[in-house]
Scaffold this active site. Structure first.
Site, PDB file in Angstrom:
ATOM      1  N   ASP A   1     -10.701   0.360   0.628  1.00  0.00           N
ATOM      2  CA  ASP A   1     -11.873   0.903   1.329  1.00  0.00           C
ATOM      3  C   ASP A   1     -12.445  -0.140   2.278  1.00  0.00           C
ATOM      4  OD1 ASP A   1     -12.260  -0.376  -1.081  1.00  0.00           O
ATOM      5  OD2 ASP A   1     -13.953   0.834  -1.735  1.00  0.00           O
TER       6      ASP A   1
ATOM      7  N   ASP B   1      -2.184   4.977  10.439  1.00  0.00           N
ATOM      8  CA  ASP B   1      -2.691   5.903  11.464  1.00  0.00           C
ATOM      9  C   ASP B   1      -3.999   5.377  12.058  1.00  0.00           C
ATOM     10  OD1 ASP B   1      -0.582   7.563  11.229  1.00  0.00           O
ATOM     11  OD2 ASP B   1      -1.735   9.374  10.788  1.00  0.00           O
TER      12      ASP B   1
ATOM     13  N   LYS C   1      -6.259  -1.198  -4.691  1.00  0.00           N
ATOM     14  CA  LYS C   1      -7.515  -0.701  -5.269  1.00  0.00           C
ATOM     15  C   LYS C   1      -7.543  -1.222  -6.707  1.00  0.00           C
ATOM     16  CE  LYS C   1     -11.213   1.906  -4.962  1.00  0.00           C
ATOM     17  NZ  LYS C   1     -12.379   1.498  -4.158  1.00  0.00           N
TER      18      LYS C   1
ATOM     19  N   TYR D   1       3.287   9.828  -3.498  1.00  0.00           N
ATOM     20  CA  TYR D   1       4.061  10.881  -2.834  1.00  0.00           C
ATOM     21  C   TYR D   1       5.374  11.181  -3.550  1.00  0.00           C
ATOM     22  CZ  TYR D   1       0.861   9.947   1.085  1.00  0.00           C
ATOM     23  OH  TYR D   1      -0.250   9.763   1.876  1.00  0.00           O
TER      24      TYR D   1
ATOM     25  N   ASP E   1      -0.048   4.967   4.637  1.00  0.00           N
ATOM     26  CA  ASP E   1      -0.014   6.177   5.464  1.00  0.00           C
ATOM     27  C   ASP E   1      -1.327   6.291   6.246  1.00  0.00           C
ATOM     28  OD1 ASP E   1       0.604   8.624   6.479  1.00  0.00           O
ATOM     29  OD2 ASP E   1       0.438   9.732   4.602  1.00  0.00           O
TER      30      ASP E   1
END
Ligand code: NAD
Length: 366
Positions: free
Chosen positions: A227, A255, A195, A146, A251
């Site tokens: 994942d 959620d 990852k 980001y 992020d």
């Protein structure tokens, strides 16, 4: 203890829920003999209305002068509010991003806890929700995808968009230290999520996290690919204590973690910098659809105030008194409308508006 808190009530339900958090904090101060001074400032839509921009230097200064910042929520209805006709840098959310940057808030802590009284609202299978869970996502907040360079260019006659994901060792080290420090106050387990089978930034992440882990022999470290973590959160969230991860993964996973608790009005958050300073706010937004109706659930903001006592002021007992008061209020059957499932029978005197829930919780502080 004397504490100086800058409050950003914000927009929508923000002023209502912050008022209830102050009510509970004042009760904690009177029971435990502390002094708390609140200074209210504007940010987001309220600041646009007053000053033509979502964040002023005065608000930044007042936040920097405080020991901690307690926030409600900012923003309006993104389809109808005139704030969203302004250019992006003048919209309410730009104020929050600017404030996080000015205060160097690089660590975002989001606990996800399943209250047994609310287990029916958990969307997971009963055999999973029956086990309960109490985890905390530690998300890096100021680096990664980001904040990397991004651009779109034409190459060989077609548009190509590029986003870059950059992490420095120092950025990984400081968030890892926060995660291990927090794990020491909890069940002493850290799951670092990356990852590393694909990304260089993740391989560096893993290396630095392992170096930091060496300084915390009591904390058990494991690594998990992002994942797999997304799957494990719905398969068996009880396996996690502290989940440490980079900005974008955090992020998404935070959620997901908030959804499995089944109630958006219950989830607090903290954003911390290198010192004990922090900005504390609920995980939900400003809920413009229910603003001014005295029906919002103030618990996420009240629990954010408890996080403030714990992380900024190291007042463990006082923080626990708030957490216990929330548990008692739920155990005694009190519910705001968002916590009542359709068809559920709740006695009239147990139904709460925002202000009544604040009263009930404040009265249970001991
Ligand atoms: P939202 O979280 O405000 O609301 C989603 C739904 O949950 C709504 O139906 C709302 O009524 C309900 N809800 C949220 N909090 C509640 C509470 N405490 N009690 C009862 N019900 C509650 O998300 P949204 O509608 O997507 O966003 C509204 C505004 O909030 C937007 O402007 C958005 O940008 C902003 N927002 C701000 C923050 C922040 O300040 N950190 C975070 C998220 C969204």
């Amino acid at each position: 203890m004397k504490m100086g808190i800058t409050c950003i009530p914000g927009d929508g339900i923000g002023p209502e829920i912050v008022a209830e958090a102050k009510k509970v904090l004042n009760k904690v101060c009177s029971v435990y003999g502390h002094e708390m001074e609140f200074t209210d400032v504007l940010m987001g839509g309220a600041s646009i209305d007053a000053y033509g921009k979502p964040l002023t230097d005065e608000t930044i200064d007042k936040c920097k002068q405080a020991d901690a910042v307690l926030m409600g929520s900012i923003g309006g209805n993104t389809s109808t509010s005139p704030w969203y006709k302004l250019e992006p840098s003048l919209r309410p959310e730009a104020g929050l991003l600017g404030l996080r940057k000015s205060l160097n808030l690089f660590a975002n802590l989001r606990p996800a806890f399943l209250y047994p009284e609310l287990a029916d609202a958990c969307p997971l299978k009963e055999e999973t929700s029956d086990k309960g869970f109490d985890l905390l996502i530690m998300r890096e907040l100021t680096g990664g995808l980001y904040f990397g360079d991004r651009f779109t260019e034409e190459v060989d006659g077609e548009l190509v968009a590029t986003d870059t994901l950059v992490y420095k060792e120092s950025e990984i080290r400081r968030i890892a230290i926060k995660a291990f420090d927090v794990a020491m106050q909890r069940s002493k387990r850290v799951t670092s999520v990356d990852k590393a089978n694909v990304l260089d930034s993740s391989r560096l992440w893993r290396k630095v996290v392992e170096e930091v882990a060496a300084d915390y022999p009591e904390v058990e470290l494991s690594h998990m690919l992002v994942d797999n973590c997304a799957m494990q959160l719905v398969k068996d969230p009880s396996q996690f204590d502290v989940v440490l991860t980079e900005n974008m993964f955090g992020d998404i996973l935070s959620d997901e973690a908030s959804m499995i608790t089944g109630s958006i009005g219950m989830l607090p958050s903290a954003s911390l910098n290198e010192s004990s300073f922090g900005l504390y706010e609920p995980s939900h937004g400003s809920a413009p659809d229910i603003a001014g109706m005295d029906i919002a659930n103030p618990i996420a903001t009240i629990l954010s105030a408890a996080m403030m006592l714990k992380f900024t002021f190291k007042l463990e007992k006082e923080a626990e008194s708030i957490e216990n008061a929330v548990k008692k209020a739920l155990k005694d059957g009190y519910r705001t409308v968002d916590l009542i499932r359709s068809g559920e029978n709740i006695a009239e005197d147990k139904k709460c508006g925002c202000s009544k829930m604040g009263d009930i919780i404040a009265s249970r502080i001991e």
